[in-house]
Scaffold this motif. Structure first.
Motif, PDB file in Angstrom:
ATOM      1  N   LEU A  11       8.057   8.074  11.840  1.00  7.83           N
ATOM      2  CA  LEU A  11       7.690   7.504  13.106  1.00  7.83           C
ATOM      3  C   LEU A  11       8.231   5.976  13.292  1.00  7.83           C
ATOM      4  CD1 LEU A  11       3.686   8.403  12.437  1.00  7.83           C
ATOM      5  CD2 LEU A  11       5.351   9.026  14.459  1.00  7.83           C
ATOM      6  N   SER A  12       8.683   5.838  14.671  1.00  9.84           N
ATOM      7  CA  SER A  12       8.873   4.531  15.089  1.00  9.84           C
ATOM      8  C   SER A  12       7.708   3.736  15.501  1.00  9.84           C
ATOM      9  CB  SER A  12      10.319   4.626  16.138  1.00  9.84           C
ATOM     10  OG  SER A  12       9.263   5.003  17.216  1.00  9.84           O
ATOM     11  N   HIS A  13       7.798   2.394  15.356  1.00 11.90           N
ATOM     12  CA  HIS A  13       6.676   1.635  16.042  1.00 11.90           C
ATOM     13  C   HIS A  13       6.352   2.032  17.314  1.00 11.90           C
ATOM     14  CE1 HIS A  13       4.254  -2.014  16.406  1.00 11.90           C
ATOM     15  NE2 HIS A  13       4.533  -2.290  17.577  1.00 11.90           N
ATOM     16  N   ASN A  14       6.994   2.353  17.932  1.00 14.78           N
ATOM     17  CA  ASN A  14       6.791   2.693  19.412  1.00 14.78           C
ATOM     18  C   ASN A  14       5.964   4.044  19.474  1.00 14.78           C
ATOM     19  OD1 ASN A  14       7.722  -0.009  20.520  1.00 14.78           O
ATOM     20  ND2 ASN A  14       9.809   1.329  20.952  1.00 14.78           N
ATOM     21  N   GLU A  15       6.310   4.779  18.632  1.00 15.02           N
ATOM     22  CA  GLU A  15       5.781   6.163  18.603  1.00 15.02           C
ATOM     23  C   GLU A  15       4.387   6.098  18.028  1.00 15.02           C
ATOM     24  OE1 GLU A  15       9.310   9.013  17.825  1.00 15.02           O
ATOM     25  OE2 GLU A  15       8.845   7.976  16.313  1.00 15.02           O
ATOM     26  N   VAL A  16       3.797   5.193  17.380  1.00 10.67           N
ATOM     27  CA  VAL A  16       2.495   5.017  16.636  1.00 10.67           C
ATOM     28  C   VAL A  16       1.189   5.378  17.771  1.00 10.67           C
ATOM     29  CG1 VAL A  16       0.937   3.696  15.474  1.00 10.67           C
ATOM     30  CG2 VAL A  16       3.361   3.879  14.640  1.00 10.67           C
ATOM     31  N   PRO A  17       1.243   4.793  18.918  1.00 10.45           N
ATOM     32  CA  PRO A  17       0.078   5.163  19.818  1.00 10.45           C
ATOM     33  C   PRO A  17      -0.072   6.588  20.100  1.00 10.45           C
ATOM     34  CG  PRO A  17       1.113   2.932  20.347  1.00 10.45           C
ATOM     35  CD  PRO A  17       2.194   3.633  19.300  1.00 10.45           C
TER      36      PRO A  17
END
Length: 241
Positions: free
Chosen positions: A74-80
């Motif tokens: 998971l990338s940071h942007n994909e967490v939400p």
């Protein structure tokens, strides 16, 4: 059950350091959760079970290793977006909104749930299954007991239909009849859509045996055993000494 080749959720050598001393809160944990699984995490108090659940949804920092969703890191942007699919339910939920209905409505204005609408009829049906009528939605959050907080938080999570529910002692404050109703509700929810999975932390060995298809045991921040069968009610864990 034959596991899917690609797990829904995977922890790869996941570790988290202590902040106030040498050593690890979680150490070198590798674990796969496959579609349709109901995984019990068992162990003594202080073993790290809650920390592990929180790590699974990236609510706490990770010092080593990684979390993968459907085979990808998971990338940071994909967490939400990921947290729409994997919802963590705290053992002692806190409802900050004025009423139960406001608390259950709370997620829908969030970007992750754009296009979704609050379904009062469905929520009332879920509450009825837990022995609460429509007046429960009107109750003030500040007046709720610990068990009522758990009921409201469970319904709020279930109505969002995630792919994975991560439950930390979700019936600990409930009486026996309501706890049994919550188990039935979760079994029905998991069976409605193929592939839904549940991770369940419980100190009730009989409950874990009823709810789980697989069990992992923790002690001192490490996995110390994996049981492909349902957990044993007579399971014993080493004592700190």
């Amino acid at each position: 059950m034959t596991p899917s080749a690609v797990p829904l959720l995977e922890l790869v050598h996941l570790s988290r350091r202590r902040t106030d001393a040498d050593g690890w809160l979680l150490e070198d944990i590798s674990l796969k959760l496959h579609p349709g699984e109901r995984l019990a995490i068992v162990g003594p108090s202080g073993a790290g079970k809650t920390l592990l659940l929180r790590a699974m949804v990236l609510l706490d920092r990770i010092d080593r290793g990684e979390v993968r969703w459907e085979g990808s890191r998971l990338s940071h942007n994909e967490v939400p977006k990921f947290r729409r699919h994997a919802i963590y339910l705290h053992q002692r939920p806190s409802l900050r909104e004025a009423t139960v209905e406001a608390a259950i409505r709370q997620p829908f204005p969030l970007k992750a749930y754009r296009g979704r609408e609050f379904d009062r009829g469905r929520v009332a049906q879920l509450l009825a299954g837990l022995g609460r009528d429509g007046t429960f939605l009107e109750k003030k959050s500040r007046d709720l007991s610990g068990g009522e907080m758990q009921i409201a938080a469970l319904v709020r999570a279930v109505q969002l239909d995630p792919t994975v529910l991560l439950l930390d002692e979700p019936t600990a404050a409930l009486d026996a009849a309501t706890a049994a109703a919550a188990e039935q509700l979760l079994n029905s929810w998991a069976s409605e859509v193929p592939g839904r999975a549940i991770v369940w932390v419980s100190h009730d060995a009989a409950q874990s045996r009823r709810m789980a298809t697989r069990t992992v045991s923790m002690f001192a921040g490490r996995l110390v055993g994996v049981d492909e069968r349902s957990p044993s009610a007579s399971a014993e864990f080493p004592h700190a000494g």
